[in-house]
Scaffold this active site. Sequence first.
Site, PDB file in Angstrom:
ATOM      1  N   PHE A 136       0.851  -1.190   0.000  1.00 58.51           N
ATOM      2  CA  PHE A 136       0.000   0.000   0.000  1.00 58.51           C
ATOM      3  C   PHE A 136       0.882   1.233   0.000  1.00 58.51           C
ATOM      4  O   PHE A 136       1.737   1.394   0.867  1.00 58.51           O
ATOM      5  CB  PHE A 136      -0.922   0.012   1.225  1.00 58.51           C
ATOM      6  CG  PHE A 136      -1.888   1.167   1.199  1.00 58.51           C
ATOM      7  CD1 PHE A 136      -3.032   1.119   0.414  1.00 58.51           C
ATOM      8  CD2 PHE A 136      -1.636   2.320   1.932  1.00 58.51           C
ATOM      9  CE1 PHE A 136      -3.913   2.199   0.370  1.00 58.51           C
ATOM     10  CE2 PHE A 136      -2.515   3.396   1.893  1.00 58.51           C
ATOM     11  CZ  PHE A 136      -3.658   3.334   1.118  1.00 58.51           C
ATOM     12  N   ASP A 221       9.154   2.888   1.656  1.00 56.08           N
ATOM     13  CA  ASP A 221       7.939   3.580   2.080  1.00 56.08           C
ATOM     14  C   ASP A 221       7.819   3.387   3.589  1.00 56.08           C
ATOM     15  O   ASP A 221       7.391   2.343   4.064  1.00 56.08           O
ATOM     16  CB  ASP A 221       6.718   3.008   1.349  1.00 56.08           C
ATOM     17  CG  ASP A 221       5.427   3.668   1.804  1.00 56.08           C
ATOM     18  OD1 ASP A 221       5.437   4.370   2.833  1.00 56.08           O
ATOM     19  OD2 ASP A 221       4.402   3.474   1.128  1.00 56.08           O
ATOM     20  N   LYS A 250       2.261  10.087   8.269  1.00 58.17           N
ATOM     21  CA  LYS A 250       1.629   9.561   9.479  1.00 58.17           C
ATOM     22  C   LYS A 250       2.258  10.111  10.770  1.00 58.17           C
ATOM     23  O   LYS A 250       2.010  11.246  11.114  1.00 58.17           O
ATOM     24  CB  LYS A 250       1.608   8.027   9.437  1.00 58.17           C
ATOM     25  CG  LYS A 250       0.646   7.513   8.350  1.00 58.17           C
ATOM     26  CD  LYS A 250       0.153   6.101   8.566  1.00 58.17           C
ATOM     27  CE  LYS A 250      -1.034   5.787   7.669  1.00 58.17           C
ATOM     28  NZ  LYS A 250      -0.753   4.912   6.539  1.00 58.17           N
TER      29      LYS A 250
END
Length: 400
Positions: A136, A221, A250
């Site tokens: 993702f 990532d 995040k």
Amino acid sequence: MSPTRADFDQYMVPNYAPAAFVPVRGQGSRVWDQAGREYVDFAGGIAVNSLGHCHPAAVAALTEQANKLWHVSNVFTNEPALALAEKIVAATFAERVFFCNSGAEANEAALKLARRVGIDRFGPQKHKVLSAVNSFHGRTFFTVSVGGQPKYSDGFGPRPEGIAHFDYNDLASVEALIDDDTACVIVEPILGESGVLPATREFLQGLRALCDRHNALLIFDEVQTGMGRTGHLFAYEHFGVVPDILSSAKSLGGGFPIGAMLTTDVLARHLSAGTHGTTYGGNPLACAVAGAVFDVINDPATLAGIADKRARIVAGLEAINAELGVFDQIRGLGLLIGAALKPAYEGRAKDVLNAATAEGLMVLMAGPNVIRLAPSLVIADADIDEGLARFARALKAFKG
Ligand SMILES: *Cc1c(COP(=O)(O)O)cnc(C)c1O
């Protein structure tokens, strides 16, 4: 009249299915809803609220900046962005930082940079992007196409070209795809959304070697794994593999929207003035908050505390599991924890999540078979213990 959950169904685009209650206030690792009901927060806003809710250092930084300067655009630079970039460079492999507003944007920048470098150095054929099945990387059309989950990228018309998917933790499947036209390999050090599945050290080291052999860039990532989540500032330190480009978001802002792409000086030069940008990237409010969050997380005491908190949570989960036998495996690193359901409970993570909610505990899923915990990195032991007690009651109710 206060807004209600029913207003969501009336006014909002229905691309989310939020819980039945509406949170209105948070403090540390506790959250209260409109009815005054209190929840222990093991979800952390999906690995975002790295310092819990309303951490005094973040509130102070935001308040101070709010009274000073909100936005100037990238026609001007600003002090909070420069200070944050300097901190990130001092603490990581990176020599240059690009700020944006989300994980998807950080990955978009990373992928565009990697293709630009490949094309500049070797010609237009060097644009292939390799990523893992079930990975993702965000929801922009490029990043969602790179993420190996057709359920998220199908149904929007033709996808960007030159993307291929390998199997996670399977070096042979990468070797079968990589060649001299590969611009980059992008990988999550832990598959976050798809089950909290850590990479093996051999896999990431093997990716590094394959990328070097084919002049391809390695992108980590770390949107979910970065900023202390694994007990290291970034997970690449844990694996002993240094990427060429790293994306963060995040936990970086602790709840204030910000993303960042980190890279080296020689690579950064390929994004010369005018080649990429975003209006809000490096916004003073976001960077002031992220700067304060960074100082708290990048403190040896905080980072060491993460291992202790993990041990406390995992011991609690194992004790619960010894009695109830719901989980096959407790995995992950640091405070990114996955509890995989036994085959007997296949597909029932949502039922476990609902049972937790009913007991006043916020948890996450990572696919239909895994409960994911991503609490505050400074969660108090008392909150851990109370959350575990509620989880034990929830699992008893779930088993019936
Ligand atoms: C959440 C996430 C993203 C996307 O971040 P957004 O801020 O939602 O755009 C990208 N990669 C990983 C690994 C993530 O966990």
